[in-house]
Design an enzyme around this catalytic site. Structure first.
Site, PDB file in Angstrom:
ATOM      1  N   ASN A  95     -23.462 -10.260   7.396  1.00  0.00           N
ATOM      2  CA  ASN A  95     -22.391  -9.371   6.926  1.00  0.00           C
ATOM      3  C   ASN A  95     -22.374  -8.107   7.793  1.00  0.00           C
ATOM      4  OD1 ASN A  95     -20.728  -7.580   5.570  1.00  0.00           O
ATOM      5  ND2 ASN A  95     -21.551  -8.016   3.545  1.00  0.00           N
TER       6      ASN A  95
ATOM      7  N   HIS B 250     -13.419 -11.541   5.164  1.00  0.00           N
ATOM      8  CA  HIS B 250     -14.637 -10.748   5.352  1.00  0.00           C
ATOM      9  C   HIS B 250     -15.830 -11.686   5.197  1.00  0.00           C
ATOM     10  CE1 HIS B 250     -17.814  -7.960   5.005  1.00  0.00           C
ATOM     11  NE2 HIS B 250     -17.952  -8.065   3.692  1.00  0.00           N
TER      12      HIS B 250
ATOM     13  N   CYS C 200     -16.673  -2.453   3.483  1.00  0.00           N
ATOM     14  CA  CYS C 200     -16.343  -3.741   4.122  1.00  0.00           C
ATOM     15  C   CYS C 200     -14.838  -3.950   4.269  1.00  0.00           C
ATOM     16  CB  CYS C 200     -16.952  -4.894   3.333  1.00  0.00           C
ATOM     17  SG  CYS C 200     -18.734  -4.792   3.207  1.00  0.00           S
TER      18      CYS C 200
HETATM   19  N1  ACO Z   1     -35.588 -14.480  -0.594  1.00  0.00           N
HETATM   20  C1  ACO Z   1     -36.131 -15.155  -1.606  1.00  0.00           C
HETATM   21  N2  ACO Z   1     -35.897 -14.883  -2.896  1.00  0.00           N
HETATM   22  C2  ACO Z   1     -35.037 -13.892  -3.158  1.00  0.00           C
HETATM   23  C3  ACO Z   1     -34.426 -13.144  -2.140  1.00  0.00           C
HETATM   24  C4  ACO Z   1     -34.740 -13.467  -0.820  1.00  0.00           C
HETATM   25  N3  ACO Z   1     -34.190 -12.825   0.218  1.00  0.00           N
HETATM   26  N4  ACO Z   1     -33.624 -12.228  -2.705  1.00  0.00           N
HETATM   27  C5  ACO Z   1     -33.715 -12.383  -4.044  1.00  0.00           C
HETATM   28  N5  ACO Z   1     -34.588 -13.392  -4.314  1.00  0.00           N
HETATM   29  C6  ACO Z   1     -34.970 -13.915  -5.616  1.00  0.00           C
HETATM   30  C7  ACO Z   1     -34.731 -12.950  -6.738  1.00  0.00           C
HETATM   31  O1  ACO Z   1     -35.800 -12.041  -6.850  1.00  0.00           O
HETATM   32  C8  ACO Z   1     -34.621 -13.870  -7.910  1.00  0.00           C
HETATM   33  O2  ACO Z   1     -35.925 -14.255  -8.292  1.00  0.00           O
HETATM   34  P1  ACO Z   1     -36.295 -14.457  -9.865  1.00  0.00           P
HETATM   35  O3  ACO Z   1     -35.381 -15.556 -10.324  1.00  0.00           O
HETATM   36  O4  ACO Z   1     -37.732 -14.808  -9.810  1.00  0.00           O
HETATM   37  O5  ACO Z   1     -35.972 -13.143 -10.501  1.00  0.00           O
HETATM   38  C9  ACO Z   1     -33.931 -15.118  -7.328  1.00  0.00           C
HETATM   39  O6  ACO Z   1     -34.137 -15.038  -5.905  1.00  0.00           O
HETATM   40  C10 ACO Z   1     -32.458 -15.203  -7.633  1.00  0.00           C
HETATM   41  O7  ACO Z   1     -31.858 -13.940  -7.379  1.00  0.00           O
HETATM   42  P2  ACO Z   1     -30.352 -13.681  -7.631  1.00  0.00           P
HETATM   43  O8  ACO Z   1     -30.060 -12.252  -7.258  1.00  0.00           O
HETATM   44  O9  ACO Z   1     -29.954 -14.135  -8.989  1.00  0.00           O
HETATM   45  O10 ACO Z   1     -29.685 -14.663  -6.580  1.00  0.00           O
HETATM   46  P3  ACO Z   1     -28.167 -14.965  -6.305  1.00  0.00           P
HETATM   47  O11 ACO Z   1     -27.948 -16.410  -6.385  1.00  0.00           O
HETATM   48  O12 ACO Z   1     -27.262 -14.053  -7.090  1.00  0.00           O
HETATM   49  O13 ACO Z   1     -28.020 -14.556  -4.788  1.00  0.00           O
HETATM   50  C11 ACO Z   1     -27.127 -12.802  -3.453  1.00  0.00           C
HETATM   51  C12 ACO Z   1     -28.239 -13.227  -4.389  1.00  0.00           C
HETATM   52  C13 ACO Z   1     -27.186 -13.689  -2.218  1.00  0.00           C
HETATM   53  C14 ACO Z   1     -27.362 -11.347  -3.036  1.00  0.00           C
HETATM   54  C15 ACO Z   1     -25.750 -12.963  -4.152  1.00  0.00           C
HETATM   55  O14 ACO Z   1     -25.764 -12.345  -5.392  1.00  0.00           O
HETATM   56  C16 ACO Z   1     -24.647 -12.385  -3.327  1.00  0.00           C
HETATM   57  O15 ACO Z   1     -24.341 -12.874  -2.265  1.00  0.00           O
HETATM   58  N6  ACO Z   1     -23.964 -11.359  -3.836  1.00  0.00           N
HETATM   59  C17 ACO Z   1     -22.889 -10.742  -3.099  1.00  0.00           C
HETATM   60  C18 ACO Z   1     -23.491  -9.585  -2.418  1.00  0.00           C
HETATM   61  C19 ACO Z   1     -22.833  -9.260  -1.134  1.00  0.00           C
HETATM   62  O16 ACO Z   1     -22.340 -10.087  -0.403  1.00  0.00           O
HETATM   63  N7  ACO Z   1     -22.866  -8.000  -0.834  1.00  0.00           N
HETATM   64  C20 ACO Z   1     -22.416  -7.547   0.414  1.00  0.00           C
HETATM   65  C21 ACO Z   1     -21.595  -6.356   0.324  1.00  0.00           C
HETATM   66  S1  ACO Z   1     -20.155  -6.627  -0.606  1.00  0.00           S
HETATM   67  C22 ACO Z   1     -19.330  -7.599   0.274  1.00  0.00           C
HETATM   68  O17 ACO Z   1     -19.409  -7.559   1.483  1.00  0.00           O
HETATM   69  C23 ACO Z   1     -18.492  -8.580  -0.395  1.00  0.00           C
END
Ligand code: ACO
Length: 322
Positions: free
Chosen positions: A279, A249, A113
């Protein structure tokens, strides 16, 4: 003093749009969850056979038009991509061939990214010290090709597209500072494990898709973007209040809001396109930049800060007088 000035911007999004409601039909997710956790409403997906170079050319053509240059003026091509058309030659060489340019250096930068800010850093150095005068810099990604559409924890986050800039050597200030970094100790937290030297067999298995520890990536991204903002401003005699536009980003609206908060910036001074594009990795900053240039928000003379963070981890920033 030779500066590197942004002479033109362009972008391209594939025609096909996949909304959160569309994803609800194919996986256990909801529009509400996706919007609340990420700010994403929809993403564009490349058509079958549509490649990074195709999207990059479409964006580049618009940037060339805005800059008012001839294709033959271009003497450097760098493509930031993590989803190249082929293992080799580089996507930059394929772009070069499609544009009918001969002889100038053309190469890809693989910094996930952060690819676009890495490419800007390199181009700036080549313009200031190696005689390049007119550079075509592209960020282009077909992330849908490495997305596991059965994995709701990653599939909802990514999209395809391309952005481009034409950079020109100038006596007028343009790029004022660039910083790029990486720390490979975090390589396992966000990856497509399949590779070439690790074996083609893996490409056919589930390793060919994005694997991510979302929570860890989120925490690290927020902390790192705070420190890169301080490094960029403090090191070059600027204050937070000097910034007209943060063009970050576009990974997640919550990460963007946290980065803006660390800069004491109102969200009115932040370009946000993650809601519309999701993204798009190396394409996200030039896509956001072109959006805000073409809708008139970004004006000549304003101070812009680009910030990126991605797999590796890699991160970086560019401070630009537009
Ligand atoms: N729909 C519904 N539920 C979901 C989904 C979905 N798409 N994805 C995960 N869940 C569930 C999980 O299974 C979990 O359920 P549980 O509590 O029963 O176990 C719950 O939602 C919470 O999951 P978390 O992973 O804790 O959710 P979080 O608030 O951390 O959000 C996310 C997840 C959006 C991926 C966040 O961690 C994030 O944005 N991280 C950064 C990742 C990123 O942007 N990566 C891109 C590449 S790096 C970059 O570009 C910066």
């Amino acid at each position: 003093m030779i500066y590197t000035r942004i002479a033109g911007t362009g972008s391209y999004l594939p025609e096909k749009v996949v909304t959160n409601a569309d994803l609800e039909k194919t996986m256990d997710t909801s529009d509400e969850w996706i919007r609340e956790r990420t700010g994403i409403n929809k993403r564009h997906i490349a058509a079958e056979g549509e490649t990074c170079s195709d999207m990059g050319i479409a964006a580049a053509t618009k940037a060339i038009g805005m800059a008012g240059i001839e294709v033959t003026d271009i003497d450097l091509i760098i493509v930031g991509t993590t989803t190249p058309d082929k293992v080799f030659p580089s996507t930059a060489c394929i772009v070069q061939r499609k544009l009918g340019i001969h002889g100038c250096p053309a190469f890809d930068v693989q910094a996930a990214c952060s690819g676009f800010v890495y490419a800007l850093d390199l181009a700036n150095r080549m313009i200031q010290t190696a005689g390049a005068t007119t550079a075509l810099i592209i960020g282009s990604e077909a992330l849908s090709r490495v997305t596991n559409w059965q994995d709701r924890t990653t599939a909802v986050l990514f999209g395809d597209g391309a952005g481009a800039v034409i950079l020109q050597a100038s006596k007028e200030p343009g790029i004022l500072a660039t910083h790029i970094h990486s720390d490979g100790q975090y390589a396992d937290l966000l990856e497509v494990p399949a590779g070439i030297s690790s074996g083609y067999d893996a490409v056919r298995a589930e390793e060919a898709y994005i694997h991510m520890n979302g929570n860890a990536v989120f925490r690290r991204a927020v902390a790192t973007l705070g420190s890169i903002a301080r490094e960029t401003l403090d090191g070059h005699g600027f204050n937070k209040s000097d910034i007209d536009w943060l063009v970050p980003h576009q990974a997640n609206l919550r990460i963007i809001k946290a980065a803006a908060k660390k800069l004491d910036l109102s969200m009115d001074n932040v370009v946000v396109t993650v809601d519309e594009h999701a993204n798009t990795s190396a394409a996200s900053i030039p896509l956001a930049l072109d959006t805000a240039v073409r809708d008139g928000r970004i004006q000549r003379g304003q101070l812009l800060l680009f910030e990126a963070f991605g797999a590796g981890f890699t991160w970086g920033s560019t401070l630009v007088r537009y």
